[in-house]
Design an enzyme around this catalytic site. Structure first.
Site, short mmCIF file in Angstrom:
data_model
loop_
_atom_site.label_atom_id
_atom_site.label_comp_id
_atom_site.label_asym_id
_atom_site.label_seq_id
_atom_site.Cartn_x
_atom_site.Cartn_y
_atom_site.Cartn_z
N ASP A 1 36.64 32.09 33.37
CA ASP A 1 37.50 31.71 34.50
C ASP A 1 38.88 31.30 34.00
OD1 ASP A 1 35.82 31.84 36.90
OD2 ASP A 1 34.70 30.18 36.05
N GLU B 1 42.80 29.50 42.52
CA GLU B 1 41.63 28.69 42.83
C GLU B 1 41.36 27.67 41.72
OE1 GLU B 1 36.82 29.22 43.32
OE2 GLU B 1 38.10 30.93 43.77
N LEU C 1 38.64 35.01 38.86
CA LEU C 1 37.33 35.59 38.54
C LEU C 1 36.32 35.18 39.60
CD1 LEU C 1 36.49 37.46 36.22
CD2 LEU C 1 35.34 35.52 35.19
N ASP C 2 36.28 35.95 40.67
CA ASP C 2 35.32 35.71 41.74
C ASP C 2 33.92 36.09 41.27
OD1 ASP C 2 34.53 35.50 44.72
OD2 ASP C 2 33.89 37.53 44.17
#
Length: 373
Positions: A83, A106, A130-131
């Site tokens: 992430d 995010e 990085l979903d």
């Protein structure tokens, strides 16, 4: 244009040629594509990547967050090392070119400030680097989500500048890191898919004018949360599960990957509906997905492909955010299915669905209680 032979850079210039800022917006999207290629290289290495230096890749210019791996991000989710590195890849590729005035991620509590020695540009960049990162350890597809907004003011952007309804996005899209790396993009003129050709290092157009089928026999929802669902969602899922024997008179398939990008990509390719609805687990939290980083850009992509994106009660792109990390319910995909789910919410809110809201219906999902006298 010949399918599979048009590069991303050539395509976006063609799409944006009528805009006075076509060159700048196209350049920003190309910078984003470069960052996505770097993230793709990281994810493709799997466990081989762990512990390696980002300097091992000539494509990656990484400025990682000053946060330890497995800490919590601004949204309260656990941060994995990937992430942090993915966030750094996007910042490093996009902050220096004089194209963005500010960025929010995010992974950050506040907007990222463009260094004073870099030129400030006319755009704001919003992204989830990085979903689906909870799937990294099990080698399931993950992705990157992004959105571009205009910034006309001369001042450095504040939180308020990022709080705009999704209908004001200039461009949005996602990358999916699977067996191949794909970039799906809209600039308000349809939704288009590009596949990374690693031999030439470019994204090439492979899926022009993606369209979500209006009807579908697939739905995606985390059924482990069933006990927390609102009655209209329980009603919809119960009818789908009943198949040919129920009121829908046809069989449905249920899917759940726990990666928004992977769910949306499947819907774009073959139709379906995705539900991450409001539930009763945390009454003070109206939904689970982030409006700015996830729902707005994905909603723009889906609508430009002929689908719908909704909370169940209103269009996602009409919501004016009041916080960078605001969460919302998200229901999206095939138009006919989303319209049906919105109707069920309206009937519930107006009391027209009393037979479906009764304890008998909720507990014995194939039965309906008699209407009250």
């Amino acid at each position: 244009m010949q399918q599979g032979r048009t590069t991303l850079s050539k395509f976006v210039i063609q799409q944006l040629h009528e805009r006075p800022d076509a060159g700048k917006l196209a350049a920003l999207l190309v910078d984003l594509a470069a960052a996505i290629k770097a993230i793709s290289a990281m994810t493709a290495r799997g466990d081989l990547w762990r512990g390696s230096s980002s300097s091992d890749s000539s494509d990656a210019m990484i400025a990682p967050l000053s946060a330890p791996a497995n800490s919590r991000n601004a949204s309260g989710d656990e941060q994995k090392l990937l992430d942090i590195e993915a966030h750094g890849a996007i910042v490093s590729h996009c902050e220096w070119g004089g194209l963005v005035a500010g960025m929010v991620s995010e992974e950050l509590a506040e907007p990222h400030a463009i260094p004073v020695n870099y030129e400030r540009g006319p755009y704001l960049l919003v992204f989830d680097p990085l979903d689906g990162s909870s799937n990294i350890d099990v080698n399931v597809s993950v992705g990157t989500i992004f959105s571009v907004l205009a910034h006309d003011a001369a001042h450095a952007p504040t939180n308020r500048d990022f709080l705009r309804p999704g209908q004001r996005q200039l461009a949005a899209g996602y990358a999916i890191y699977g067996p191949s790396t794909m970039l799906v993009l809209t600039v308000g003129r349809g939704t288009h898919g590009f596949t990374l050709d690693r031999e030439i290092g470019n994204f090439v157009l492979t899926h022009p004018d993606l369209r979500v089928p209006a009807d579908s026999r697939e739905f995606a929802i985390n059924s482990s949360n069933e006990r927390f669902w609102e009655p209209p969602v329980a009603r919809y899922v119960t009818e789908c599960k009943a198949g040919k024997t129920g009121v829908r008179e046809r069989d449905f398939n249920m899917r759940w990957i726990a990666s928004l990008v992977a769910e949306v990509h499947r819907i774009l390719i073959r139709g379906g509906v995705f539900l991450y609805p409001k539930d009763t687990r945390e009454p003070a939290t109206p939904g689970r997905l982030r409006l700015t980083y996830e729902a707005n850009p994905i909603g723009f992509v889906i609508e430009q492909a002929g689908g719908l994106a909704s909370t169940g009660r209103r269009r996602i792109l009409d919501i004016a955010p009041d916080d960078l990390h605001q969460r919302v319910p998200l229901i999206l995909g095939s138009r006919d299915e989303v319209v049906r789910i919105e109707r069920y919410h309206l009937e519930h809110d107006t009391g027209a669905d009393q037979p479906f809201s009764s304890p008998l219906f909720n507990e014995r999902s194939l039965y309906r209680a008699p209407a009250r006298a």
